[in-house]
Design an enzyme around this catalytic site. Structure first.
Site, PDB file in Angstrom:
ATOM      1  N   LYS A 286      30.700  87.997  11.790  1.00 24.66           N
ATOM      2  CA  LYS A 286      29.271  87.928  11.477  1.00 24.66           C
ATOM      3  C   LYS A 286      28.557  89.124  12.091  1.00 24.66           C
ATOM      4  CE  LYS A 286      28.989  82.856  11.401  1.00 24.66           C
ATOM      5  NZ  LYS A 286      28.554  82.674  10.014  1.00 24.66           N
ATOM      6  N   ARG A 360      34.842  75.164   4.558  1.00 24.99           N
ATOM      7  CA  ARG A 360      35.459  74.497   3.401  1.00 24.99           C
ATOM      8  C   ARG A 360      36.961  74.330   3.583  1.00 24.99           C
ATOM      9  NH1 ARG A 360      33.135  79.009  -0.496  1.00 24.99           N
ATOM     10  NH2 ARG A 360      31.543  78.773   1.115  1.00 24.99           N
TER      11      ARG A 360
END
Length: 512
Positions: A286, A360
């Protein structure tokens, strides 16, 4: 937690540091709400005028303090805004009462006792006020010197110690039940907030699992914890792949509540929570400015944990299983790389195109594990996509699913308990973007509609014929702004009340 009592005492005669009353926003100015009659009478019917002179309008979240009338044992009256005045003969919504009570409880930090004389027409109103007080009084100061001494480190004030709810009926079964429910739900929701707020150096996957084990023992729940060896033996490639770069290995926790004997034929709900205890993005790191709040990436697992415990405390006649998919997503020489292929617990293979789309992956393994028990419905909860925040903002979560009626029921349940939500579609044309030339599917698809693409990915790991819904709570799970209503800065506990309400409706047979 703030101690709650039900009181039939007169507003003028109760000893307290403050008396809380409600004021609504009327067409011609502030309107005194039911519950404040004694104060209004003591002001010769001019309470609304006095409040207006002090600048009050009755708007939601507004707080006005004024000296109590002569003869009152509480020295201060705190008037809190309820928002728009209900239509003629209408009642204030539970959420309006909840937010007003929460605002007052926050404002009264440092007080020993407060009396709440807000509108209470029935047990539901009582429950809303009680819940608002308990949630609004929340504070997380465990890591501050004054906090460890029992005081709020910022302003030297401890949370409101005691609240007496006026207009309640202490001997009424419905009122006592409403208070018990509000207490159980609020206590567990606040425990979820604590988990979200805990720094990641103290809440590793192992620490979270140990916390769940302690709670399971306390509340008579069954618990199973799969460590990295058991995960490897079982073929949980998604959870292992995400946790591969961390020095703290992943865990999959199964927490089960079974109702008392005689109700074990009840329906079965499975809740699945994303529990990334810290998300650096992995190799797909990030950028600066996006890491600071990533301790909150386990808010879905915290909500699931709290909902299962609350269901047990409420003794609901429904089987509830919580699956906590716990991992830390870190970059290192052993981390999963973009381009790697993982073999999931279901047997499908996934090409990892972006290691920051990790939630996910852990959910996929947990969803398939939950599916093996063939529950009546599965609901997963996750701080999954920034795309959902772009779509719905910071206070509303998205609801997706493979059954429109179930998705609609979840939406209604969320709105009923005061958690803003919105039904979102799963457009079939976006599914093709998940195709991979190397594996069965990729963990990334089209950029536009990314929150919906994530839902389509998760759908691939739900067992055939099982009703499923996905709650993307990325926006409301962590409040980076100022507190409002009963919502604090930091972890919010979003989705706990929705899951509990779903369990209650299922136990009552109201979901079919």
């Amino acid at each position: 937690m703030t101690a709650l009592t039900l009181s039939t005492a007169a507003a003028s005669g109760l000893r307290a540091d403050a008396l809380v009353v409600g004021v609504a926003k009327g067409a011609g100015g502030p309107v005194v709400a039911p519950g404040a009659e004694a104060v209004d009478t003591a002001y010769d019917g001019t309470l609304a005028t006095v409040l207006e002179t002090l600048g009050a309008s009755g708007a939601e979240g507004e707080v006005t303090k004024l000296p109590a009338p002569a003869g009152f044992k509480a020295p201060v009256v705190l008037a809190v805004g309820l928002g728009a005045e209900p239509e003629e003969d209408g009642a204030y919504s539970g959420e309006a009462l909840r937010r007003a009570a929460g605002t007052a409880a926050r404002t009264l930090a440092g007080s020993r006792k407060a009396a709440f004389a807000l509108p209470i027409a029935d047990a539901a109103d009582l429950g809303a006020v009680a819940e608002g007080v308990l949630l609004g009084a929340y504070a997380f100061d465990a890591y501050k010197e004054n906090g460890r001494a029992g005081r709020n480190a910022k302003n030297g004030k401890a949370p409101l110690a005691e609240a007496a709810l006026l207009g309640a009926k202490p001997r009424d079964k419905a009122h006592k039940a409403a208070l018990a429910r509000a207490t159980a739900v609020a206590e567990e929701l606040n425990r979820a907030r604590d988990l979200v707020n805990t720094p990641p150096n103290d809440l590793s996957p192992q620490a979270f699992a140990a916390f769940a084990q302690t709670a399971a023992k306390e509340h008579g729940l069954k618990i199973q914890v799969l460590d990295e060896k058991a995960l490897a033996k079982g073929g949980y490639g998604g959870i292992l792949g995400v946790g591969a770069g961390s020095a703290t290995p992943p865990r999959l926790v199964k927490l089960s509540y079974t109702p008392a004997k005689g109700a074990r034929s009840a329906k079965h709900l499975a809740f699945v929570g994303k529990g990334i205890t810290y998300d650096s993005g992995g190799i797909s790191l990030k950028p600066a400015g996006h890491n600071e709040t990533m301790k909150c990436d386990m808010a879905g697992a915290a909500a699931v944990f709290a909902a299962v415990v609350a269901a047990a405390r409420l003794e609901l006649e429904v089987n509830v299983t919580g699956w906590l998919a716990l991992a830390e997503n870190m970059p290192s020489g052993s981390a999963t790389r973009p381009g790697d292929v993982l073999r999931m617990f279901s047997g499908k293979t996934v090409e990892v195109l972006n290691t920051d789309a990790e939630g996910r992956l852990v959910l996929a393994d947990a969803l398939w594990a939950a599916s093996q028990e063939e529950p009546d419905a599965i609901v997963d909860v996750a701080t999954l996509t920034g795309a959902m925040m772009l779509a719905l903002g910071s206070r509303t979560f998205g609801v997706m699913g493979n059954d429109e009626a179930f998705r609609a029921a979840l939406h209604v349940a969320a709105e009923e308990v005061g958690e803003p939500a919105w039904p979102m579609p799963l457009p079939e044309h976006l599914r093709k973007g998940l195709d991979s030339p190397t594996a069965d599917l990729a963990n990334m698809g089209e950029r536009m509609g990314g929150g919906l693409v994530a839902g389509l990915f998760l759908r691939e790991f739900v067992g055939e014929g099982i009703t499923w819904a996905h709650l993307d709570i990325a926006g409301p799970a962590f409040n980076e702004g100022a507190p409002f209503g009963y919502t604090p800065k930091g972890g919010t506990g979003t989705a706990v009340r929705t899951l509990v309400r779903l369990a209650e409706l299922t136990a009552a047979g109201d979901l079919g």
